[in-house]
Write a protein that holds these residues in place. Structure first.
Motif, PDB file in Angstrom:
ATOM      1  N   PHE A  99       0.673   7.260  -2.602  1.00 48.94           N
ATOM      2  CA  PHE A  99       1.280   6.797  -3.861  1.00 48.94           C
ATOM      3  C   PHE A  99       2.740   6.392  -3.685  1.00 48.94           C
ATOM      4  N   ARG A 100       3.193   6.192  -2.469  1.00 49.33           N
ATOM      5  CA  ARG A 100       4.586   5.812  -2.237  1.00 49.33           C
ATOM      6  C   ARG A 100       4.660   4.865  -1.040  1.00 49.33           C
ATOM      7  N   GLY A 101       5.590   3.908  -1.115  1.00 47.95           N
ATOM      8  CA  GLY A 101       5.779   3.007   0.020  1.00 47.95           C
ATOM      9  C   GLY A 101       6.816   1.937  -0.272  1.00 47.95           C
ATOM     10  N   PRO A 102       7.014   1.028   0.675  1.00 47.97           N
ATOM     11  CA  PRO A 102       7.960  -0.072   0.485  1.00 47.97           C
ATOM     12  C   PRO A 102       7.516  -1.001  -0.648  1.00 47.97           C
ATOM     13  N   ILE A 103       8.480  -1.427  -1.466  1.00 47.89           N
ATOM     14  CA  ILE A 103       8.219  -2.329  -2.594  1.00 47.89           C
ATOM     15  C   ILE A 103       9.215  -3.481  -2.508  1.00 47.89           C
ATOM     16  N   ILE A 104       8.744  -4.699  -2.778  1.00 47.28           N
ATOM     17  CA  ILE A 104       9.618  -5.865  -2.601  1.00 47.28           C
ATOM     18  C   ILE A 104       9.369  -6.902  -3.692  1.00 47.28           C
ATOM     19  N   ARG A 105      10.391  -7.697  -4.020  1.00 41.20           N
ATOM     20  CA  ARG A 105      10.296  -8.743  -5.036  1.00 41.20           C
ATOM     21  C   ARG A 105       9.477  -9.916  -4.493  1.00 41.20           C
ATOM     22  N   LYS A 106       8.247 -10.016  -4.941  1.00 38.29           N
ATOM     23  CA  LYS A 106       7.370 -11.094  -4.476  1.00 38.29           C
ATOM     24  C   LYS A 106       7.804 -12.441  -5.038  1.00 38.29           C
ATOM     25  N   ASP A 107       8.337 -12.469  -6.264  1.00 40.66           N
ATOM     26  CA  ASP A 107       8.785 -13.743  -6.836  1.00 40.66           C
ATOM     27  C   ASP A 107       9.951 -14.303  -6.028  1.00 40.66           C
ATOM     28  N   TRP A 108      10.825 -13.445  -5.500  1.00 39.73           N
ATOM     29  CA  TRP A 108      11.912 -13.906  -4.647  1.00 39.73           C
ATOM     30  C   TRP A 108      11.370 -14.446  -3.323  1.00 39.73           C
TER      31      TRP A 108
END
Length: 549
Positions: free
Chosen positions: A199-208
């Motif tokens: 339930f945890r991990g790297p998250i990134i702005r896909k729209d960017w």
């Protein structure tokens, strides 16, 4: 505290409550099947033998106190669990009125320590008793029992918790996890469902990424390219940021695992316990983040970033990447921005590696037993049998539905045998699903999480779990529920306090450039001087004993 002094205070506390220690001990050992109260009413059903099972609501006029954190989402609506629809329903269904004491979210560890040091313990405490984390009970459950703080639960579970007893008998793996090496049960456990282990991990702005025509990064080199683009072309002041609270660097093992090490204890490829922050390759991770910090790719204010600060940085475009939770991070932020900026999109990214296509050495993957939201019964409990029966309700079929889904007809309805959230919960105009769920159920606590429960409101969340699961974390994660002996625990407590304080101080200094990287060997030597090799040996012994249970 000296054990004799603590036990003396406990006996005084019980005497003041009108229950002699001799009588209480006889009740624990023999149970109460007959007799009457002072008012002449029938004896509490909580004292009945478990061979007739549990019938709720319990016929009792007694109550007790429970010390536990209040879910952060529930705080939006209520200041006490007893006031929530869930709390009211639990009281009605069990027939027990419980007074809840909630520590301040930012001071939970400090308030726990103060409570333990005092001679005014509540009847039950929901907390991590393993001794593994920085805030958990020093020395673990064996020491907590020996110190006269919490009760060994074997007899109580056997006689007064038939629902939990049935689950432990049916699941030998779980049973092995929730007791000490000497066979003592010490909590009513939080049991995760199989789909809730990651339930945890790297998250990134896909729209960017889409705007910049960049792929989701998978390697350290790709991450560096991406973060530079976020800084230079998106104006991100802190392209990568994570929370850092109470000495907890919430990046966990993301990025660190790329160097085949960990930010804490881990198990190597040969099955041996290691302490990551003294590995030679840990220096490479520090050098990387020191470089990123200097170049403005990693948050300049990382050491001051708590949850609210990170929320603000993500939602205002100051930060384009982080490491956070599935619901409390990715889902929460997507939900907050769905009207404000329809283009805003986050996705889960793989745990970074050095080589393209390499399986990440580790990541986040927890175990079926979750120690943190599990409940112990303290030695101050005036009626531990009643507390045990109340806790056992959560493991019953009826209790499981309340704890997982809430109140039928209000928060959920049944559709062909499957619980489905109502529009009040899943289509609320003002609040997120997680916020609404927190009022009607208990997101974490001593019960078994239902496989059918899903708080994901975006397909990106379902996909993130699949991506974050593709690691070797299961092989390399040291279980959080190992139980060193009492003597080992005393040693371990001092070592870990000294090591953790020094390690965190140096960690920040290395990254912000206040400590030359040439001093890494001296730093390792100091941690070894503080006894880390002995701590590793203790954990290795505990792991060996656990594997032999």
């Amino acid at each position: 505290m000296d054990r004799r002094l603590r036990i003396g205070k406990i006996l005084i506390r019980r005497f003041k409550a009108g229950v002699s220690s001799v009588l209480l001990m006889s009740l624990i050992l023999a149970g109460c099947s007959t007799g009457s109260t002072e008012e002449g009413e029938p004896k509490d059903q909580a004292g009945a033998s478990s061979d007739i099972g549990s019938t709720y609501p319990l016929k009792t006029s007694e109550g007790f106190t429970s010390w536990e954190a209040l879910n952060n989402n529930a705080v939006t609506f209520y200041s006490n669990l007893a006031e929530t629809p869930f709390g009211k329903a639990l009281a009605e269904k069990t027939g027990v009125n419980v007074k809840y004491v909630h520590p301040n979210d930012q001071q939970t560890k400090e308030q726990f320590n103060l409570m333990i040091a005092s001679d005014e313990l509540p009847d039950t405490v929901e907390y991590d008793w393993t001794g593994r984390s920085a805030g958990s009970y020093p020395g673990g459950p064996e020491k907590a029992i020996k110190d006269g703080v919490i009760l060994e639960l074997n007899d109580l579970i056997d006689k007064y918790a038939p629902n939990l007893k049935k689950k432990l008998e049916a699941d030998k793996e779980l049973d092995k996890m929730v007791k000490t090496d000497s066979g003592k049960y010490y909590v009513f456990p939080m049991i995760r469902n199989p789909s809730g282990l990651v339930f945890r991990g790297p998250i990134i702005r896909k729209d960017w990424l889409d705007d910049l025509n960049l792929p989701v990064p998978t390697t350290i080199a790709e991450w560096e390219t991406t973060l530079k683009a976020f800084k230079d072309q998106k104006g991100a002041k802190a392209p990568l940021s994570v929370t850092y609270t109470g000495g907890n660097f919430e990046i966990r093992d993301a990025f660190i695992g790329a160097y085949h090490t960990s930010n804490s204890f881990y198990i190597d490829d040969e099955g041996k316990v290691k302490y990551g922050p003294v590995d030679p390759q840990y220096k490479d991770f520090l050098a990387l983040f020191r470089k990123w910090f200097a170049e403005g790719l990693f948050d300049k204010d990382f050491a001051l970033t708590d949850g609210k600060a990170l929320d603000n940085k993500i939602l205002t475009g100051q930060t384009g990447a982080t490491v956070s939770l599935l619901s409390g991070g990715l889902g929460k932020w997507m939900d907050a921005m769905k009207k404000q900026d329809p283009k805003f999109k986050l996705v889960g990214a793989p745990y970074p590696t050095i080589q393209k296509g390499e399986v990440p050495f580790t990541g986040q993957r927890d175990f079926k037993y979750n120690p943190g939201p599990s409940k112990a019964i303290t030695t101050a409990a005036k009626n531990p049998e009643l507390v045990a029966r109340w806790l056992d309700y959560a493991y019953s079929d009826e209790g499981a539905m309340l704890f997982n889904f809430g109140i039928e007809g209000e928060s959920y309805s049944m559709d062909n045998g499957t619980p489905v959230y109502t529009d009040l919960i899943k289509n609320n105009e003002k609040y997120s699903l997680q916020q609404m769920v927190s009022q009607y159920s208990k997101p974490n606590g001593p019960y078994e999480a239902d496989e059918r429960r899903n708080w994901n409101t975006f397909p990106e969340q379902d996909e993130a779990v699949k991506i974050w699961s593709q690691t070797d974390a299961e092989k390399h994660t040291l279980p959080a529920f190992l139980t060193p002996t009492d003597e080992e625990s005393k040693e371990l407590g001092k070592i870990l306090t000294d090591v953790s304080n020094y390690k965190e101080e140096m960690f920040v200094k290395f990254i912000v450039g206040k400590e030359p990287m040439e001093n890494y060997d001296a730093y390792v030597a100091q941690i070894k001087k503080l006894g880390i090799d002995r701590a590793v040996e203790i954990y290795q012994n505990a792991l060996d004993r656990y594997n032999e249970r």
